[in-house]
Design a protein around this motif. Structure first.
Motif, PDB file in Angstrom:
ATOM      1  N   SER A 154      71.292  67.841  23.802  1.00  0.00           N
ATOM      2  CA  SER A 154      71.483  67.753  22.563  1.00  0.00           C
ATOM      3  C   SER A 154      71.162  66.254  22.051  1.00  0.00           C
ATOM      4  O   SER A 154      71.165  65.293  22.697  1.00  0.00           O
ATOM      5  N   LYS A 162      69.156  66.582  14.192  1.00  0.00           N
ATOM      6  CA  LYS A 162      70.045  67.175  15.103  1.00  0.00           C
ATOM      7  C   LYS A 162      69.198  68.346  15.874  1.00  0.00           C
ATOM      8  O   LYS A 162      68.560  69.241  15.539  1.00  0.00           O
ATOM      9  N   LEU A 164      69.829  70.805  19.440  1.00  0.00           N
ATOM     10  CA  LEU A 164      70.531  71.397  20.523  1.00  0.00           C
ATOM     11  C   LEU A 164      69.630  72.331  21.331  1.00  0.00           C
ATOM     12  O   LEU A 164      69.306  73.508  20.698  1.00  0.00           O
TER      13      LEU A 164
END
Length: 588
Positions: A154, A162, A164
Motif C-alpha cells: 500500500s 494512493k 494498493l
C-alpha cells in the motif's frame, strides 16, 4: 557535461564489489540461456519496487529511455538505444501485447501495469529471430512466476496518490492465484502553466492457475486492467478531456517433458480498447490479437536448439470524430518458422545462430538472422553478435484515411535493422558489471510527407553507442549504476529528437539489518526536441534529479526530486516538482 564526467570519475575510482538481483521465472526463453551470453540483456527485480507502471520502473536502466508526456498516467514513449519510439517490443512471458490500433505502432508504457509480475527481462538490440516483427530496438519481457508470492503493498503520496496491491495464492498445492491492484492520483496539470489537476486511476486484476498432467506442466494467466486519465489540449488546460484504456490478456503456457527435449506451447489472446472523450466528441480505438507458438527445445551438453512455428492473427478498428476525422478497419495474418541454435564447442567457447522466415498477408516474406559467439575465461565473458530485426508497417500507415487528404500506402515495406555488438562482462559473488559497444543501422524507415507514408529508400538512420552497467558493494554500501551514450541520426545526418547523448542512473544504498538509506540520481544530457507551440526544433539543456529512499522493516519513505526541480519533458509537458511517497509492504 562536466557534471557527468565528475560523477563517472567518482564512481570508477571506488573499489569494485557487486550486487546480483536476478530472479528465475517460468518462461520458455529461460530454457535456452546461452542465447543471451552473446547479446546484452539484464533484469529488473520487481519484488522490491514501489512503482508498478512500466514507464516508471524502467528509470534505472539507461539504455531504455522512457519519456512520459507529463505526470503519471500520460502517454509514455520509449527510445531503446536511440531507436524510434515504436521499435521496442513489449511482451508478457514471451507473448507480444502490441496495440495494432495505434497510428505508428507505439507501445504506451504509461498504461501498462506490472504489479502481477516478478521481473522484467530487458533485451537490447534486434531479436526478431526469436520474437518476430517489431523487435528492432529491443524487447521488454514482463515475466511472472509459476506461483506468485503472497504480498500486500500500500502506498500514499503527494498529489493525492494512493496505491494498493494484493497478491494471494491458494489451493491445496497453491496452484491458484489472485491479484488486485488499485492506483489513483489527483495529479498535476499536464499544461505547465495550467491550474487544473490532471489525475488518473488504474484498476487491475490477475488470475492464475498452475497444473500438471502426465508429462505436461501448464500455466493459465489472465490479466485485465482499466485506466482513466485526465488529458490536456496542446498549450492550454482542457477541463473535459478524458482518456480511457481497457486491456485484457489471456495466456496458456505449457511445457511437455520428453526424453530428448521439451515441447513448449503458448496460446494467447489480447485486446486493447481505448476511448477519448473531449466534450461531445468521442474517438474509439480497438485492437485484437490471437497468437499460437509451439516450440521444440532440444538440449544436451553441447547443443541448445529451439525450432518453432509462430502464427499471429490481428485486427485494428478505430474512428476519430469531430473536426478531425480518421478511420481504419483492417485485419492481418502472419505466420513464421524459426530455428535458433547455441553450440558449446567447449566449456569456454559458445557460438550461436538463428534464422527466421515470416509471411505476412499484406507484404509477403521477411527473413531475419543472427550470429554470435561468447568466450568465458574465469569470471570474464567476452561476447559479440550480429543480428537483424524488422518492424511491420501499421494497419493505419497502410490503409488509414482522414478528412485532410491523408491516404494510407498499401505498398509500404517493413523497416529493416542491422546491429553489430561487442561486449565484456564480469561477475562473481560481489561484482556484476557489463560493457557493450554497438552500431545499429535501420533501412527503409517509414516517413510521413505529401499526405501519406512512404519508405525512405535513399539512406539509413544510424545509432552508435556504449552501454555500461556497474554494480558493486563496499561493506554495507551498495552501488548500482547504469550509463548509456548514444549518437542517433537520420539518413540526412540530423540528430534524432528526444534522445540525449548521455543518460546516467546511479544509486548508493547503505544497508544495516532492518533498515537502509539510499540516494538515487538520474541524469540526462542535452538533446533536441520539438517546441510545443510553434513546432520548431529546440535544444534542451542537461538535467540532474535526485531522490532519497529510507526503508525500515516493511516500511519505505521516498522523496522524489528532492530539490523540487520543476521542468518540462518533452517541451510543453509538465513534470512537476517534489513528490513524497510512503509505502508499506507485507509478505505473508
Amino acid at each position: 557535461m562536466s557534471k557527468l564526467f565528475f560523477i563517472l570519475t567518482i564512481l570508477f575510482l571506488n573499489p569494485l564489489i557487486a550486487l546480483e538481483v536476478t530472479v528465475p521465472v517460468n518462461n520458455w526463453l529461460n530454457k535456452i540461456p546461452e542465447t543471451y551470453t552473446m547479446h546484452t540483456d539484464s533484469y529488473i527485480n520487481l519484488d522490491s519496487e514501489s512503482k508498478s507502471v512500466l514507464s516508471d520502473v524502467l528509470d534505472k536502466k539507461s539504455s531504455f529511455n522512457a519519456v512520459r508526456s507529463g505526470p503519471e498516467g500520460q502517454q509514455t514513449s520509449l527510445f531503446t538505444r536511440g531507436t524510434n519510439s515504436n521499435h521496442t517490443l513489449i511482451t508478457i512471458n514471451g507473448s507480444a501485447i502490441t496495440d495494432h490500433s495505434t497510428t505508428n505502432g507505439l507501445s504506451d508504457l504509461g498504461v501498462i501495469d506490472t504489479s502481477y509480475a516478478t521481473q522484467l527481462h530487458l533485451i537490447d538490440g534486434p531479436m526478431s529471430t526469436l520474437y518476430g516483427a517489431n523487435a528492432v530496438g529491443g524487447v521488454i519481457d514482463i515475466q511472472t512466476e509459476k506461483k506468485i508470492k503472497n504480498k500486500i503493498i500500500s502506498t500514499i503520496g503527494s498529489y493525492g496518490e494512493k496505491k494498493l496491491s494484493i497478491q494471494k495464492n491458494f489451493g491445496e498445492n497453491k496452484q491458484y492465484s489472485l491479484g488486485l491492484f488499485l492506483d489513483q492520483t489527483n495529479g498535476i496539470s499536464v499544461y505547465p502553466e495550467g491550474d487544473e489537476q490532471d489525475g488518473y486511476n488504474l484498476k487491475g486484476i490477475n488470475l492464475g492457475y498452475n497444473g500438471f498432467y502426465n508429462k505436461t506442466e501448464y500455466d493459465l494467466l489472465f490479466i485485465g486492467s482499466s485506466q482513466e486519465s485526465d488529458l490536456d489540449a496542446s498549450g492550454a488546460d482542457d477541463l473535459d478531456y478524458i482518456g480511457k484504456t481497457n486491456f485484457n490478456f489471456f495466456q496458456f503456457n505449457s511445457n511437455t517433458y520428453l526424453s530428448n527435449g521439451i515441447i513448449n506451447l503458448i496460446i494467447d489472446s489480447n485486446n486493447w480498447d481505448r476511448e477519448y472523450i473531449n466534450g461531445s466528441e468521442i474517438d474509439n480505438y480497438y485492437s485484437q490479437t490471437f497468437h499460437v507458438k509451439p516450440v521444440y527445445i532440444f538440449r544436451n551438453k553441447k547443443i541448445n536448439n529451439a525450432l518453432g512455428y509462430d502464427h499471429l492473427i490481428y485486427r485494428a478498428d478505430f474512428d476519430n470524430r469531430g473536426s478531425y476525422t480518421s478511420s481504419v478497419d483492417k485485419d492481418s495474418e502472419q505466420f513464421g518458422i524459426f530455428n535458433n541454435t547455441d553450440f558449446k564447442l567447449n566449456d569456454k567457447f559458445t557460438i550461436s545462430a538463428g534464422y527466421r522466415i515470416d509471411q505476412n498477408s499484406h507484404f509477403g516474406n521477411q527473413n531475419t538472422y543472427r550470429l554470435g559467439s561468447a568466450y568465458r575465461h574465469n569470471k570474464f565473458n567476452f561476447f559479440n553478435s550480429f543480428s537483424t530485426g524488422y518492424k511491420n508497417p501499421t494497419l493505419y500507415e497502410m490503409h488509414g484515411a482522414d478528412n485532410y487528404g491523408y491516404q494510407g500506402n498499401p505498398n509500404l515495406e517493413p523497416e529493416i535493422a542491422y546491429n553489430s555488438e561487442i561486449g565484456l562482462s564480469f561477475k562473481n559473488k560481489k561484482i556484476n558489471t557489463e560493457l557493450s559497444i554497438y552500431y545499429t543501422k535501420i533501412k527503409d524507415m517509414i516517413t510521413y510527407s505529401n499526405n501519406t507514408y512512404s519508405n525512405d529508400f535513399g539512406g539509413s538512420s544510424k545509432m552508435q553507442g556504449v552501454n555500461l552497467d556497474l554494480n558493486f558493494t563496499i561493506n554495507n554500501l551498495n552501488f548500482i549504476n547504469s550509463y548509456a551514450h548514444v549518437h542517433a541520426i537520420n539518413s540526412s545526418g540530423t540528430w534524432l529528437k528526444r534522445r540525449p547523448h548521455d543518460i546516467l542512473s546511479s544509486a548508493i544504498i547503505y544497508q544495516r539489518n532492518i533498515w537502509s538509506l539510499g540516494t538515487e540520481m538520474s541524469y540526462y544530457g542535452k538533446h533536441s526536441d520539438t517546441h510545443s507551440s510553434n513546432y520548431s526544433t529546440i535544444h534542451v539543456k542537461e538535467r540532474t534529479l535526485f531522490n532519497l529512499v529510507y526503508t525500515y522493516q516493511d516500511f519505505s519513505f521516498e522523496i522524489d526530486n528532492i530539490f523540487n526541480d520543476t521542468f518540462e519533458r518533452p517541451h510543453g509537458y509538465n513534470q512537476g516538482g517534489r513528490n513524497l511517497i510512503l509505502t508499506y509492504r507485507l509478505n505473508f
